[in-house]
Scaffold this active site. Structure first.
Site, PDB file in Angstrom:
ATOM      1  N   GLU A 184     114.770 -27.215  -0.611  1.00 10.22           N
ATOM      2  CA  GLU A 184     114.497 -25.816  -0.266  1.00 10.22           C
ATOM      3  C   GLU A 184     112.992 -25.572  -0.148  1.00 10.22           C
ATOM      4  OE1 GLU A 184     118.611 -24.629  -2.517  1.00 10.22           O
ATOM      5  OE2 GLU A 184     116.707 -24.140  -3.500  1.00 10.22           O
ATOM      6  N   SER A 212     126.312 -30.134  -5.214  1.00  7.29           N
ATOM      7  CA  SER A 212     127.638 -29.618  -5.567  1.00  7.29           C
ATOM      8  C   SER A 212     128.327 -30.476  -6.635  1.00  7.29           C
ATOM      9  CB  SER A 212     128.519 -29.488  -4.321  1.00  7.29           C
ATOM     10  OG  SER A 212     127.910 -28.617  -3.387  1.00  7.29           O
ATOM     11  N   ASN A 270     118.946 -26.443 -12.470  1.00  9.63           N
ATOM     12  CA  ASN A 270     117.949 -25.790 -11.626  1.00  9.63           C
ATOM     13  C   ASN A 270     118.457 -24.381 -11.344  1.00  9.63           C
ATOM     14  OD1 ASN A 270     116.123 -24.995  -9.659  1.00  9.63           O
ATOM     15  ND2 ASN A 270     116.926 -26.360  -8.085  1.00  9.63           N
ATOM     16  N   LYS A 284     117.057 -21.943  -9.845  1.00 10.64           N
ATOM     17  CA  LYS A 284     116.614 -21.375  -8.562  1.00 10.64           C
ATOM     18  C   LYS A 284     116.190 -19.915  -8.778  1.00 10.64           C
ATOM     19  CE  LYS A 284     119.380 -24.759  -6.107  1.00 10.64           C
ATOM     20  NZ  LYS A 284     120.113 -25.098  -4.876  1.00 10.64           N
ATOM     21  N   GLU A 314     119.448 -35.773  -3.583  1.00 12.39           N
ATOM     22  CA  GLU A 314     120.229 -34.612  -3.184  1.00 12.39           C
ATOM     23  C   GLU A 314     120.546 -34.694  -1.695  1.00 12.39           C
ATOM     24  OE1 GLU A 314     119.310 -31.079  -5.973  1.00 12.39           O
ATOM     25  OE2 GLU A 314     117.808 -31.117  -4.412  1.00 12.39           O
ATOM     26  N   GLY A 319     125.091 -26.630  -2.319  1.00 15.04           N
ATOM     27  CA  GLY A 319     125.605 -25.275  -2.183  1.00 15.04           C
ATOM     28  C   GLY A 319     126.631 -25.106  -1.073  1.00 15.04           C
ATOM     29  N   HIS A 349     111.956 -30.328  -3.934  1.00 18.57           N
ATOM     30  CA  HIS A 349     113.310 -29.852  -3.640  1.00 18.57           C
ATOM     31  C   HIS A 349     113.424 -29.529  -2.151  1.00 18.57           C
ATOM     32  CE1 HIS A 349     117.019 -27.556  -3.705  1.00 18.57           C
ATOM     33  NE2 HIS A 349     117.257 -28.097  -4.885  1.00 18.57           N
TER      34      HIS A 349
END
Length: 252
Positions: free
Chosen positions: A98, A214, A9, A11, A168, A174, A96
């Site tokens: 985000e 991660s 991904n 991003k 996730e 991250g 996702h």
């Protein structure tokens, strides 16, 4: 046998020229040394059509990072599932964390996106996962169950075959924190059990469940060795060919 998948991904990273260069490098590398799993790269919308020309999609599948919840029309700035498909892409990431957090995507919106993606022949990498507060309150199971029920458990068993689940833990995206392989396996096994409750054991056994949070070359072998972890959805480590290949090679 369910598919082993390593998906990148990207991003909001890399301009078009840099994205094409990375796609070419990955393509050359993996054509020379065939991977032992399915590989997918999910790029920004503007990269899709250009990158598609340089990929051998027998080796690397192409995907988008999102699509609209409307079919077409007066939705300035949006990109429909049909448009994504027309570039040559075969996958789309939906749900996702985000997108849920920054763009307020609700289970209802995601349900529409999933239906439109499937209608247009895309496979969906559907993301679920809990925040640190939810994990500390030991609510992770109910969170992931609610996310599946809210957006994908309305599908028929036949439609659900086009869903790849990506677990996730939001607290590990991250942040450099990673769920231990044991923590990840425990929740992956739970996710598979609720898919089995809904669709039966055969569908659950066929559903690929990826770990995102991660994941890197150093911890991928331990994660991928677990029976219910079928690969990874990779963020930062998918932006360099050597890093991404290091994770793909964990399947060798």
């Amino acid at each position: 046998m369910r598919k082993k998948i390593v998906a990148g991904n990207w991003k909001m990273n890399m301009n078009l020229q840099d994205g094409i260069a990375l796609a070419k490098e990955l393509n050359d590398t993996l054509n020379a040394e065939k991977p032992n799993c399915d590989v997918v790269i999910c790029t920004p919308f503007i990269h899709l059509a250009s990158v598609a020309q340089f990929l051998n999609q027998d080796i690397i599948g192409l995907g988008a990072e999102n699509c609209a919840d409307k079919e077409k029309g007066a939705f300035t700035g949006e990109v429909s599932a049909e448009m994504v498909k027309s570039t040559g892409a075969r996958y789309v990431i939906l749900g996702h964390s985000e997108r849920r957090e920054y763009y307020h995507e609700t289970p209802e919106i995601l349900k529409e996106k999933v239906l439109l993606a499937l209608k247009n022949g895309l496979k969906v990498i559907f993301c679920i996962g809990e925040t640190l507060a939810e994990r500390e309150a030991e609510k992770q199971n109910e969170v992931v169950k609610a996310e599946l029920e809210g957006s994908v458990f309305n599908l028929s068993a036949e439609e659900f075959k086009n869903i790849v689940i990506a677990y996730e833990p939001i607290w590990a995206i991250g942040t450099g924190k990673t769920a231990t392989a044991e923590q990840a396996e425990e929740i992956h096994a739970y996710i598979r059990s609720i898919v089995a409750e809904k669709y039966g054991a055969a569908v659950a056994d066929d559903t690929s469940i990826l770990y995102g949070g991660s994941c890197k070359a150093s911890n991928a072998p331990e994660l991928f060795a677990k029976p219910d972890i079928d690969g990874g959805l990779i963020g930062g480590a998918s932006l360099k060919c050597a890093d991404f290949k290091g994770i793909i090679d964990a399947w060798k």
